[in-house]
Design an enzyme around this catalytic site. Structure first.
Site, mmCIF file in Angstrom:
data_model
loop_
_atom_site.group_PDB
_atom_site.id
_atom_site.type_symbol
_atom_site.label_atom_id
_atom_site.label_comp_id
_atom_site.label_asym_id
_atom_site.label_seq_id
_atom_site.Cartn_x
_atom_site.Cartn_y
_atom_site.Cartn_z
ATOM 1 N N ALA A 264 1.171 -1.105 -0.226
ATOM 2 C CA ALA A 264 0.237 -0.315 -0.293
ATOM 3 C C ALA A 264 0.799 1.236 -0.224
ATOM 4 C CB ALA A 264 -0.830 0.096 1.113
ATOM 5 N N LYS B 99 9.000 1.641 9.535
ATOM 6 C CA LYS B 99 9.895 1.602 10.992
ATOM 7 C C LYS B 99 11.313 0.772 10.814
ATOM 8 C CE LYS B 99 6.676 -1.989 13.655
ATOM 9 N NZ LYS B 99 6.498 -2.027 14.725
ATOM 10 N N GLU C 192 -9.038 -19.943 -4.216
ATOM 11 C CA GLU C 192 -8.785 -19.688 -2.869
ATOM 12 C C GLU C 192 -10.050 -20.054 -2.059
ATOM 13 O OE1 GLU C 192 -5.127 -17.993 -1.047
ATOM 14 O OE2 GLU C 192 -5.580 -17.180 -2.661
ATOM 15 N N ASP D 296 0.733 -0.524 14.972
ATOM 16 C CA ASP D 296 0.789 0.993 15.439
ATOM 17 C C ASP D 296 -0.211 2.305 14.151
ATOM 18 O OD1 ASP D 296 2.982 0.977 16.468
ATOM 19 O OD2 ASP D 296 4.120 -0.588 14.350
ATOM 20 N N HIS E 187 -6.442 -17.205 9.526
ATOM 21 C CA HIS E 187 -5.816 -18.383 9.051
ATOM 22 C C HIS E 187 -6.016 -19.216 9.354
ATOM 23 C CE1 HIS E 187 -4.334 -20.228 5.927
ATOM 24 N NE2 HIS E 187 -4.338 -19.085 4.234
ATOM 25 N N ARG F 255 -13.094 -18.845 5.587
ATOM 26 C CA ARG F 255 -11.926 -18.825 6.390
ATOM 27 C C ARG F 255 -12.491 -19.404 7.767
ATOM 28 N NH1 ARG F 255 -7.028 -15.415 4.503
ATOM 29 N NH2 ARG F 255 -6.605 -16.530 2.504
ATOM 30 N N HIS G 23 -4.845 -13.443 11.876
ATOM 31 C CA HIS G 23 -4.212 -13.067 10.262
ATOM 32 C C HIS G 23 -4.128 -11.802 9.952
ATOM 33 C CE1 HIS G 23 -2.208 -14.552 5.974
ATOM 34 N NE2 HIS G 23 -3.398 -13.915 5.695
ATOM 35 N N GLU H 277 -4.156 -2.714 4.793
ATOM 36 C CA GLU H 277 -4.776 -3.160 5.493
ATOM 37 C C GLU H 277 -5.311 -2.852 7.121
ATOM 38 O OE1 GLU H 277 -2.377 -7.261 7.075
ATOM 39 O OE2 GLU H 277 -3.794 -7.129 9.422
ATOM 40 N N ARG I 4 -12.481 -11.157 4.629
ATOM 41 C CA ARG I 4 -12.092 -11.091 4.123
ATOM 42 C C ARG I 4 -12.037 -11.853 3.298
ATOM 43 N NH1 ARG I 4 -6.778 -11.864 2.056
ATOM 44 N NH2 ARG I 4 -6.140 -11.933 3.462
ATOM 45 N N SER J 114 -6.335 -8.828 -0.010
ATOM 46 C CA SER J 114 -5.904 -8.040 0.876
ATOM 47 C C SER J 114 -4.624 -6.765 0.045
ATOM 48 C CB SER J 114 -5.381 -8.262 1.527
ATOM 49 O OG SER J 114 -3.999 -9.541 1.267
HETATM 50 C C1 SIN Z 1 -2.846 -17.370 2.152
HETATM 51 O O1 SIN Z 1 -2.157 -17.995 0.626
HETATM 52 O O2 SIN Z 1 -3.965 -18.486 2.018
HETATM 53 C C2 SIN Z 1 -2.785 -16.284 1.859
HETATM 54 C C3 SIN Z 1 -4.075 -15.196 1.153
HETATM 55 C C4 SIN Z 1 -4.315 -14.109 2.170
HETATM 56 O O3 SIN Z 1 -4.400 -14.073 3.164
HETATM 57 O O4 SIN Z 1 -5.235 -13.464 1.220
#
Ligand code: SIN
Length: 527
Positions: free
Chosen positions: A29, A49, A127, A223, A244, A290, A351, A375, A386, A391
Site C-alpha cells: 500500500a 519502521k 482459494e 501502530d 487463517h 476462512r 492473520h 490493512e 476478507r 488484500s
Molecule cells: C494464503 O496464501 O493463504 C493467504 C492469502 C491471503 O491471506 O489472502
C-alpha cells in the site's frame, strides 16, 4: 481517557523536514501510493519502521485476486467478496475493488512483476470462497515477495521519492482536525524529528502480533490504528479479526503460513484420527470461507484432544507440488517434513484485521489531510471476513485512489505551520514491557481469539483496564511504544467484540452463535 501522545516533546526544538506526501509504511500500500504520487509529480517521503523488506506483503503466498481470466468477471468477483464478507461489506467499495483491481494489476505487470504463466497465459489458482480460478501467483508461493521486489525497484528509481528506513512514527501531529505531519524517532541514532507532509498516508499494515499465534511478521503491531485513534480519528469494525486456518504447528517453528492455495490445488484436511472432516461443515468443504474452516479445525482439535489437524497432499503429484509451492516445501523440509509424503500439522493463527482506520471511498479518514490504505485502513470492503487474496489488491486500488483525491488537497495550500508540544506525561514506569507484551498476546489469543464469550472478553477488558494508567506516562524506547500501541488497539478489539452480541465472519461468540439482522451495522469508535 487516551492521551494524545506517547512522549513529551516540543516541535520547535526538533529538526524538521517537509514533503508533499508523507507516507508511513513500506508494504504494497505504501509503495504503490509513493509510486503513483511521484508519477503525478509530487515529492514523497516514505518512512518505514524497519526495512522495506519487512512487511506482511513480503510474506503473502497465495496471491492477488483479479478478474482477468477468460471465464471470470468483476461481477463474479464481487459476488464472492460479498459472500465472504458476511453481510458487512460496503458494496460501493467492493465494486471499486473488483473493477479497478484488474487495471492496477496490469500496471504492476507493466512495472515488471512476473506472475506465473503457462506459455504466454497467466496462471490462475483458486482459494477459499472463490467461485473461479482468479488468483495470480508468482514463483509459485512467493507472490508478495515478487510484488515487493517490483515496487521497491520502481520506487527506488524515482528521484522524487525519499525512503527512510528505521524511522518509528511515534505520533501524528493533528490540530483543528487537520493532520500536519508526524513525530518520528530514528531507531539507529535515537534522534527525534518532525516530518511535515501536506498529505499524510498511513499504510502501516497489520495487527497480527496482538495475538500469541500469528502468521504476521514482528513489525505487525497495529501502530497505524493506535496513532490514528490517539489523534482522534474514527476506527471501525475492530472486532473482526481473520484467523487463517492453516499455520504450521511444530515445536520450535514459527507459525509459518501454509497457503490456502494448497487446498485450492487439492490438499485435504484430516483430524488427528486421519478422518477428512470439512464436508460435514460446509458444502465448499476445504474451500469454505476462512472463518468456517478455522472454527471447524478448532472443533476437530477439541474433539480429538490434539494440538493440530493435518493437511494431506500425499495424493497429489509430488513434482507439481514442489514446483507450485517451493517456499512451503523448503520451509517444511527445514523442520523435517516432506510435504509430498508427510501430513503437515496445522492450526488457525491470527492473520488479518478487517477493521482499522475508517476511510471514505477515496481513502480519506475523518481527519483532514490524513489518508489510510491497506490493512491499517477500513473502507468495509472486506466486511466481516476478507475474501482470500483480496488484500494485496486493496493496497493497490486505494493507494491509487488516494493519489487521485490528494491532487485536490494539494491545490489548497496550508497557510500556517503549527507547532506541537506535550509536557504533561509522567516518567516511564519501571515495568518489564517485554513480559507485558507476552501477557497481552496470551490474553488476546485466549480471550479475544476465534471463540469468544462475554466471560472471556470481560477478563480481557479487565487486563486492559489494569494497564490503562500507562497512558499518563511517557515511553522513550520504540519497543515500549509498540506495547503501548498494542494495549490501545487490543483494548479496542476486546471492547467491540464485547459490544457485538452476535456471530458474524471473523467474530464468533460462543454465547451468541447466531448472526442477528439487527447487528448488520458497523461499530465506529473515536477517542
Ligand atoms: C494464503 O496464501 O493463504 C493467504 C492469502 C491471503 O491471506 O489472502
Amino acid at each position: 481517557m487516551v492521551q494524545k501522545y506517547l512522549v513529551n516533546f516540543d516541535s520547535r526544538e526538533l529538526p524538521q523536514q517537509e514533503a508533499e506526501y508523507l507516507i508511513i509504511g513500506g508494504g504494497i500500500a505504501g509503495l504503490f501510493t509513493a509510486w503513483a504520487a511521484a508519477k503525478a509529480g509530487a515529492s514523497v517521503t516514505l518512512l518505514t519502521k524497519r526495512t522495506v523488506a519487512e512487511s506482511n506483503t513480503d510474506r503473502a503466498q497465495g496471491g492477488i485476486a483479479a478478474a482477468l481470466g477468460q471465464h471470470d468477471s468483476p461481477e463474479l468477483h464481487m459476488q464472492d467478496t460479498l459472500v465472504a464478507g458476511a453481510g458487512l461489506c460496503d458494496e460501493d467499495a467492493v465494486r471499486i475493488l473488483v473493477n479497478e483491481g484488474p487495471e492496477r494489476v496490469k500496471e504492476l505487470i507493466d512495472m515488471g512483476a512476473s506472475f506465473d504463466r503457462t506459455g504466454n497465459d497467466l496462471c490462475f489458482t483458486r482459494e477459499g470462497c472463490h467461485s473461479q480460478d482468479r488468483i495470480l501467483h508468482a514463483q509459485g508461493d512467493a507472490t508478495g515477495a515478487e510484488i515487493l521486489r517490483t515496487l521497491s525497484q520502481n520506487v527506488a528509481a524515482l528521484a522524487s521519492v525519499e525512503i527512510l528506513e528505521n524511522q518509528y512514527v511515534v505520533d501524528l501531529l493533528v490540530t483543528d482536525n487537520t493532520c500536519y505531519g508526524v513525530l518520528a524517532v530514528d531507531q539507529i541514532s535515537g534522534q527525534f524529528r518532525i516530518f511535515r507532509g501536506r498529505v499524510v498516508v498511513l499504510a502501516t499494515g497489520g495487527s497480527g502480533r496482538l495475538f500469541n499465534y500469528t502468521t504476521n511478521p514482528e513489525v505487525a503491531t497495529a501502530d497505524g490504528i493506535a496513532l490514528a485513534y490517539r489523534a482522534g480519528a474514527e476506527v471501525m469494525d475492530m472486532e473482526f479479526i481473520q484467523f487463517h486456518p492453516t499455520s504450521l504447528v511444530l515445536p520450535g517453528a514459527p507459525r509459518f503460513l501454509i497457503s490456502e492455495a494448497v487446498r485450492g490445488e487439492g490438499a485435504l484436511l484430516r483430524n488427528a484420527r486421519g478422518e477428512r472432516f470439512m464436508p460435514q461443515y460446509h458444502g465448499m468443504a476445504e474451500l469454505a470461507p476462512r472463518d468456517i474452516v478455522s472454527r471447524a479445525i478448532l472443533s476437530e482439535m477439541a474433539k480429538t484432544g490434539a494440538e493440530a489437524v493435518f493437511l494431506d497432499l500425499t495424493h497429489l503429484d509430488p513434482d507439481k507440488i514442489k514446483e507450485r509451492f517451493p517456499t512451503i516445501t523448503l520451509t517444511c523440509a527445514k523442520y523435517g517434513l516432506d510435504i509430498t509424503k508427510d501430513f503437515i500439522p496445522v492450526a488457525p493463527a491470527a492473520h488479518y484485521m478487517m477493521g482499522g482506520v475508517k476511510t471514505d471511498l477515496w481513502g480519506e479518514t475523518s481527519i483532514q489531510r490524513l489518508f489510510a490504505c491497506g490493512e491499517t485502513s477500513c473502507t468495509a470492503v472486506h466486511g466481516a471476513n476478507r475474501l482470500a487474496s483480496n488484500s494485496l489488491l486493496d493496497g493497490l486500488v486505494w493507494g491509487g485512489r488516494i493519489v487521485q483525491r490528494a491532487a485536490m488537497v494539494l491545490e489548497n495550500r496550508l497557510h500556517h505551520k503549527p507547532e506541537f508540544y506535550c509536557d504533561q506525561l509522567r516518567p516511564t514506569p519501571d515495568i518489564d514491557f517485554r513480559e507485558l507484551k507476552k501477557k497481552l498476546q496470551q490474553i488476546m489469543g485466549e480471550k479475544v481469539g476465534p471463540l469468544r464469550t462475554a466471560q472471556r472478553l470481560a477478563e480481557a477488558l479487565a487486563f486492559f483496564d489494569r494497564w490503562s494508567y500507562l497512558q499518563s506516562h511517557e515511553v522513550r524506547e520504540t519497543s515500549q511504544m509498540e506495547v503501548r500501541n498494542m494495549l490501545e488497539v487490543g483494548g479496542l478489539v476486546a471492547e467491540t467484540a464485547m459490544m457485538r452480541t452476535e456471530s458474524r465472519g471473523g467474530h464468533f461468540r460462543l454465547d451468541y452463535p447466531e448472526t442477528a439482522e439487527r447487528w448488520r451495522k458497523h461499530i465506529i469508535l473515536k477517542r
